[in-house]
Design an enzyme around this catalytic site. Structure first.
Site, PDB file in Angstrom:
ATOM      1  N   ASP A  79       0.810  -1.219   0.000  1.00 27.76           N
ATOM      2  CA  ASP A  79       0.000   0.000   0.000  1.00 27.76           C
ATOM      3  C   ASP A  79       0.844   1.270   0.000  1.00 27.76           C
ATOM      4  OD1 ASP A  79       0.960  -0.361   2.590  1.00 27.76           O
ATOM      5  OD2 ASP A  79      -0.994  -0.837   3.441  1.00 27.76           O
ATOM      6  N   HIS A 149      -7.027  -4.569  10.248  1.00 24.49           N
ATOM      7  CA  HIS A 149      -6.777  -4.324   8.821  1.00 24.49           C
ATOM      8  C   HIS A 149      -5.535  -5.054   8.339  1.00 24.49           C
ATOM      9  CE1 HIS A 149      -4.415  -0.335   9.700  1.00 24.49           C
ATOM     10  NE2 HIS A 149      -3.539  -1.233   9.313  1.00 24.49           N
ATOM     11  N   GLU A 154      -9.511  -1.718   5.350  1.00 23.90           N
ATOM     12  CA  GLU A 154     -10.127  -1.427   6.642  1.00 23.90           C
ATOM     13  C   GLU A 154     -11.364  -2.295   6.841  1.00 23.90           C
ATOM     14  OE1 GLU A 154      -8.478   0.238   8.640  1.00 23.90           O
ATOM     15  OE2 GLU A 154      -7.708   2.143   7.867  1.00 23.90           O
TER      16      GLU A 154
HETATM   17  C1  GLP Z   1      -0.140   0.059   8.590  1.00 23.34           C
HETATM   18  C2  GLP Z   1      -0.004  -0.664   7.238  1.00 23.34           C
HETATM   19  C3  GLP Z   1      -0.190  -2.132   7.412  1.00 23.34           C
HETATM   20  C4  GLP Z   1       0.521  -2.551   8.681  1.00 23.34           C
HETATM   21  C5  GLP Z   1      -0.248  -2.043   9.865  1.00 23.34           C
HETATM   22  C6  GLP Z   1       0.405  -2.296  11.207  1.00 23.34           C
HETATM   23  O1  GLP Z   1      -0.955   1.150   8.545  1.00 23.34           O
HETATM   24  N1  GLP Z   1      -0.818  -0.192   6.179  1.00 23.34           N
HETATM   25  O2  GLP Z   1       0.305  -2.821   6.268  1.00 23.34           O
HETATM   26  O3  GLP Z   1       0.586  -3.944   8.762  1.00 23.34           O
HETATM   27  O4  GLP Z   1      -0.621  -0.699   9.685  1.00 23.34           O
HETATM   28  O5  GLP Z   1       1.485  -1.464  11.413  1.00 23.34           O
HETATM   29  P1  GLP Z   1       2.516  -1.596  12.618  1.00 23.34           P
HETATM   30  O6  GLP Z   1       3.406  -2.737  12.260  1.00 23.34           O
HETATM   31  O7  GLP Z   1       3.232  -0.295  12.659  1.00 23.34           O
HETATM   32  O8  GLP Z   1       1.704  -1.869  13.831  1.00 23.34           O
END
Ligand code: GLP
Length: 255
Positions: A79, A149, A154
């Site tokens: 993304d 998510h 979402e």
């Molecule tokens: C982000 C990304 C996801 C990621 C998630 C968790 O916003 N779009 O791909 O897996 O949120 O992030 P984190 O590893 O910082 O908790």
């Protein structure tokens, strides 16, 4: 069993590895990725951003330092924020460059991130086409949001959704606000691989660390798949591995 359950899709349990610490998780995930690279002549990885995989990229960079080549790898990130280009330090393109692509020998242009500055519909269509041209994703690395998510799919995202423009949940914008300079708005929209796109990967590796992920992991695997928890779609895939620490996995079966 109800008639609906009898005719519903086949559900699968993921292979589960629960480890003591986030460091042990990163080591195991990096080892899993490196094993995949060792067995595939032309590996195609799906990659993720966020805080969780940072230590994984450190370990992959270290492996490159001791002789592992990523020259044959192609990768596709999940993304990107709409409006952010690779020169913006808050973009996922910049993150990937900084934490992974610049530290290994992946060929120029072979590590792809959706272009946040293009026309979203065109970017999404071209991204799907590029994945297909590469032969599909062999191993998809995934994190999980506290609201369940995956990528930026979402709650409410359809399980057959494809790469597309999405609106971010307010909780996601707040969770990611620390990645942006103070006073800068977190974008409201993103381009993400769809859940259907993710489910086409031949293998999926879901990584989670920390107590804040325990509820989301539990919701993903301990109830019937439901779009309210996007990660629960992973039950539809026969080859999912979950690697997590005790804090994130404390509500899973054997933890
Ligand atoms: C982000 C990304 C996801 C990621 C998630 C968790 O916003 N779009 O791909 O897996 O949120 O992030 P984190 O590893 O910082 O908790």
């Amino acid at each position: 069993m109800s008639p609906a359950a009898a005719t519903g899709p086949t559900l699968h349990r993921p292979a589960l590895v629960v480890l003591d610490s986030p460091e042990a998780v990163a080591t195991a995930v990096a080892a899993r990725l490196l094993r995949h690279l060792a067995t595939e002549p032309r590996p195609v990885l799906g990659l993720a951003t966020g805080r969780t995989p940072l230590a994984v990229y450190d370990r992959l960079a270290a492996a490159h330092g001791t002789g592992t080549s990523f020259a044959a790898v192609q990768s596709f990130n999940l993304d990107e924020y709409v409006g952010l280009g690779a020169s913006d330090p808050a973009s996922f393109a910049h993150y990937m460059q900084r934490h992974f692509f610049d530290r290994v020998d992946i060929a120029a242009g072979q590590g792809r991130v959706p272009d946040g500055t293009g026309d979203p519909a065109t970017v999404a269509r071209d991204y799907e086409a590029a994945i297909a041209k590469a032969g599909g994703i062999g191993l998809q690395l995934l994190g999980i949001g506290t609201n369940g998510h995956i990528g930026f799919n979402e709650p409410g995202s359809a399980f057959d959704s494809r790469t597309r423009l999405v609106t971010l949940a307010e909780s996601t914008r707040q969770a990611n606000a620390p990645d942006f300079p103070r006073g800068t708005e977190v974008p409201r929209e993103a381009i993400t691989m769809g859940i259907g796109t993710i489910l086409e990967a031949r293998q999926i590796l879901l990584v989670a660390t920390g107590a804040a992920k325990a509820e989301a992991l539990h919701a993903a695997f301990h109830a019937a798949p439901d779009p309210d928890c996007p990660a629960s779609a992973l039950q539809l895939h026969p080859r999912v591995e979950v690697i997590c620490d005790c804090a994130a996995g404390r509500r899973l079966w054997s933890a």
